[in-house]
Design an enzyme around this catalytic site. Structure first.
Site, PDB file in Angstrom:
ATOM      1  N   HIS A  32       0.844  -1.208   0.000  1.00  0.00           N
ATOM      2  CA  HIS A  32       0.000   0.000   0.000  1.00  0.00           C
ATOM      3  C   HIS A  32       0.876   1.253   0.000  1.00  0.00           C
ATOM      4  O   HIS A  32       0.689   2.156  -0.834  1.00  0.00           O
ATOM      5  CB  HIS A  32      -0.914  -0.018   1.220  1.00  0.00           C
ATOM      6  CG  HIS A  32      -1.790   1.183   1.362  1.00  0.00           C
ATOM      7  ND1 HIS A  32      -3.121   1.183   1.009  1.00  0.00           N
ATOM      8  CD2 HIS A  32      -1.528   2.449   1.815  1.00  0.00           C
ATOM      9  CE1 HIS A  32      -3.636   2.379   1.239  1.00  0.00           C
ATOM     10  NE2 HIS A  32      -2.688   3.164   1.736  1.00  0.00           N
ATOM     11  N   GLU A  33       1.829   1.310   0.920  1.00  0.00           N
ATOM     12  CA  GLU A  33       2.690   2.494   1.021  1.00  0.00           C
ATOM     13  C   GLU A  33       3.679   2.581  -0.146  1.00  0.00           C
ATOM     14  O   GLU A  33       3.969   3.675  -0.639  1.00  0.00           O
ATOM     15  CB  GLU A  33       3.442   2.487   2.348  1.00  0.00           C
ATOM     16  CG  GLU A  33       2.553   2.670   3.565  1.00  0.00           C
ATOM     17  CD  GLU A  33       1.744   3.957   3.515  1.00  0.00           C
ATOM     18  OE1 GLU A  33       2.264   4.969   3.002  1.00  0.00           O
ATOM     19  OE2 GLU A  33       0.598   3.947   3.970  1.00  0.00           O
ATOM     20  N   HIS A  36       2.031   4.263  -3.056  1.00  0.00           N
ATOM     21  CA  HIS A  36       1.999   5.724  -2.928  1.00  0.00           C
ATOM     22  C   HIS A  36       3.326   6.332  -3.396  1.00  0.00           C
ATOM     23  O   HIS A  36       3.351   7.302  -4.163  1.00  0.00           O
ATOM     24  CB  HIS A  36       1.766   6.129  -1.466  1.00  0.00           C
ATOM     25  CG  HIS A  36       0.366   5.953  -0.988  1.00  0.00           C
ATOM     26  ND1 HIS A  36      -0.732   6.391  -1.695  1.00  0.00           N
ATOM     27  CD2 HIS A  36      -0.117   5.395   0.165  1.00  0.00           C
ATOM     28  CE1 HIS A  36      -1.836   6.115  -1.018  1.00  0.00           C
ATOM     29  NE2 HIS A  36      -1.487   5.503   0.102  1.00  0.00           N
TER      30      HIS A  36
END
Length: 248
Positions: A32-33, A36
């Site tokens: 998820h990170e 980003h």
């Protein structure tokens, strides 16, 4: 640990499922990170790269509170990737794409985790030895947990509450000085902690108090919201793969 209580039958099962949950949490939060940071880089911002956050090393993304939330209540967060929107080639497009990158990855992970869940159910139905059945059962639990955690992260993060990704999208699509965004920037974290705290109190009371009224669980607004959408989307994914895989 909620998954260990739910699926663990004995001490060995409990221990193995905790390990599988830890692995699933790391996969979901790290990717998820990382998403980003990678999308920010593609938009022209190298802040995450220079901070050493474009890595699969879970320690670089570790946040104690967010991790404990994931283990105890089934939703949480990692340490946010640093992003400077002023470096984006197209600021608004960059803000939106960076904001949704994490939840898109969680959606993809859940989609394919449900595929492997169905494949493992098919495998266990054709297993002939106790050892194979046991391994397939653990694999089923892992992919069920992985899909559930990723869907929880998806629907948790799309909430338009600061500092979640949903808020970032709203902020990117509205004018500077928007009153809703200003309110959320000032109070969003307190609203979020209130919802999480209420969720923890209600779930704890439900497990410790006998004869609790059925309506009491709906006081957990965040948990009710997540449970509804996690169940619906997980059923949708497994039904889709079930059209091609003769699970039953």
């Amino acid at each position: 640990m909620i998954f260990a209580f739910r699926y663990g039958g004995d001490a060995l099962d409990y221990f193995v499922i905790i390990i599988l949950t830890l692995l699933a949490v790391c996969i979901a939060l790290v990717l998820h990170e990382l998403a980003h940071g990678l999308v920010a880089k593609w938009n022209g911002d190298y802040t995450a790269k220079y901070a050493g956050r474009l890595t699969l090393n879970p320690l670089k993304h570790f946040d104690l509170i967010g991790f404990l939330m994931m283990m105890l209540v089934g939703f949480g967060y990692a340490k946010p990737v640093p992003v400077n929107p002023y470096n984006f080639k197209h600021r608004r497009r960059g803000m939106v794409t960076v904001a949704i990158a994490g939840v898109v990855v969680n959606l993809i992970l859940a989609f394919f985790a449900s595929l492997f869940f169905c494949l493992m159910v098919l495998a266990i139905n054709h297993a002939t030895t106790d050892g194979t059945i046991r391994l397939c059962w653990y694999a089923i639990q892992f992919f069920r947990i992985l899909a559930t955690i990723n869907i929880s992260l998806l629907f948790f993060n799309i909430l338009p509450i600061f500092p979640l990704d949903g808020f970032r999208v709203v902020e990117a699509l509205t004018r500077a000085g928007n009153r809703f965004c200003a309110f959320m920037r000032a109070n969003g974290q307190y609203i979020l902690w209130g919802l999480v705290g209420l969720s923890f109190i209600v779930s704890s009371a439900a497990t410790k108090v006998s004869n609790i009224p059925s309506w009491f669980e709906y006081l957990d607004v965040l948990g009710t919201y997540l449970n509804f959408f996690v169940t619906k989307l997980l059923n949708l994914f497994t039904s889709f793969w079930g059209l091609m895989i003769p699970v039953y």
